[in-house]
Design a protein around this motif. Structure first.
Motif, short mmCIF file in Angstrom:
data_model
loop_
_atom_site.label_atom_id
_atom_site.label_comp_id
_atom_site.label_asym_id
_atom_site.label_seq_id
_atom_site.Cartn_x
_atom_site.Cartn_y
_atom_site.Cartn_z
N MET A 102 0.87 -1.18 0.00
CA MET A 102 0.00 0.00 0.00
C MET A 102 0.91 1.24 0.00
O MET A 102 1.77 1.38 0.87
CB MET A 102 -0.88 0.02 1.24
CG MET A 102 -1.74 -1.23 1.42
SD MET A 102 -3.20 -1.20 0.37
CE MET A 102 -4.14 0.12 1.15
N VAL A 103 0.72 2.11 -0.99
CA VAL A 103 1.59 3.28 -1.15
C VAL A 103 0.76 4.55 -1.08
O VAL A 103 -0.30 4.66 -1.71
CB VAL A 103 2.34 3.21 -2.49
CG1 VAL A 103 3.23 4.44 -2.67
CG2 VAL A 103 3.19 1.93 -2.56
N TYR A 104 1.26 5.53 -0.31
CA TYR A 104 0.53 6.77 -0.08
C TYR A 104 1.43 7.98 -0.32
O TYR A 104 2.65 7.89 -0.21
CB TYR A 104 0.04 6.85 1.37
CG TYR A 104 -1.00 5.83 1.75
CD1 TYR A 104 -2.36 6.12 1.64
CD2 TYR A 104 -0.63 4.57 2.24
CE1 TYR A 104 -3.32 5.18 2.01
CE2 TYR A 104 -1.58 3.64 2.60
CZ TYR A 104 -2.93 3.95 2.48
OH TYR A 104 -3.87 3.02 2.83
N VAL A 105 0.80 9.12 -0.60
CA VAL A 105 1.41 10.43 -0.38
C VAL A 105 0.89 10.92 0.96
O VAL A 105 -0.33 10.99 1.18
CB VAL A 105 1.05 11.43 -1.50
CG1 VAL A 105 1.47 12.84 -1.10
CG2 VAL A 105 1.72 11.02 -2.80
N SER A 106 1.80 11.20 1.88
CA SER A 106 1.41 11.57 3.24
C SER A 106 1.73 13.04 3.48
O SER A 106 2.80 13.53 3.12
CB SER A 106 2.16 10.71 4.25
OG SER A 106 1.79 11.04 5.57
N VAL A 107 0.78 13.76 4.11
CA VAL A 107 0.94 15.18 4.38
C VAL A 107 0.65 15.44 5.86
O VAL A 107 -0.50 15.71 6.23
CB VAL A 107 0.02 16.04 3.49
CG1 VAL A 107 0.30 17.53 3.72
CG2 VAL A 107 0.18 15.69 2.02
N PRO A 108 1.66 15.33 6.73
CA PRO A 108 1.47 15.72 8.13
C PRO A 108 1.74 17.22 8.32
O PRO A 108 2.59 17.80 7.63
CB PRO A 108 2.51 14.88 8.87
CG PRO A 108 3.61 14.68 7.87
CD PRO A 108 2.96 14.69 6.50
#
Length: 215
Positions: A102-108
């Motif tokens: 599972m691959v994401y673009v993460s924006v914390p």
């Protein structure tokens, strides 16, 4: 449809990141940086028909960039990174294939609070995080239809700010725990005539060990 919505979401995330960078007051201390490291996660157990399914622990990695906007001991640290969460569904016997990543673009977007003074300072992080699903390659189509394209998390972190004399860089070794606020999949769905149920929902909880370098 997935690629179109993901493209819009990624563009929005990059716009937010840019606004944080260019709208910071002149009195703020702004430091750009890169970060990367490993992540470790496991999904909660679920019921598949009459059976209880235990998912395996998985490992992955993340790499990206951040901007630290400091106002003395307080600061804001938005980031954008590529997150390979690993094969989160490994151990799901009701799937024909369970080892897909599972691959994401993460924006914390974290608030940072630093302690003390000098070349080495501990700091705490806390804030929301949005993850946009970009790939579940080789996932069975019947499961892919159940996956949420966007999940909302929150995170707590602890790290050290280490100024390296003579090089003009700062190292940020840190650990961050990210816990889900929204579900990864539908709470009840059916695959191959087997009813899958998650009474409390399946939420992507994860430990991230990172090393950041600020310039």
């Amino acid at each position: 449809m997935l690629s179109h919505s993901n493209g819009s979401l990624k563009a929005s995330a990059l716009l937010v990141f840019s606004l944080f960078l260019f709208s910071s007051p002149a009195s703020a201390q702004v430091r750009l940086g890169i970060l990367g490291g490993g992540n470790f996660a496991a999904l909660n157990d679920i019921s598949a028909g009459d059976a209880l399914v235990n998912f395996d622990n998985t490992t992955g990695y993340h790499i990206g960039a951040f901007v630290d906007i400091g106002f003395g001991a307080l600061g804001v640290r938005p980031a954008v990174y590529y997150l390979d969460a690993g094969p989160l569904f490994q151990g799901a016997g009701f799937l024909e294939k369970d080892d897909f990543n599972m691959v994401y673009v993460s924006v914390p977007v974290d608030l940072r609070f630093s302690l003390g003074a000098g070349p080495v300072k501990p700091y705490f992080l806390a804030g929301p995080e949005v993850r946009i699903l970009t790939s579940a390659q080789d996932a069975p189509p019947e499961l892919e239809d159940q996956l949420s394209n966007l999940v909302v998390n929150a995170g707590l972190g602890l790290g050290l700010e280490v100024n390296v004399p003579g090089f003009g860089i700062t190292l940020y070794p840190q650990i961050r725990y990210s816990f889900g606020l929204s579900d990864l999949v539908d709470r009840t769905y059916e695959i191959n005539d087997v009813t899958i149920s998650t009474d409390g929902g399946q939420r992507p909880n994860m430990w991230l060990l990172s090393l950041g370098i600020g310039f």
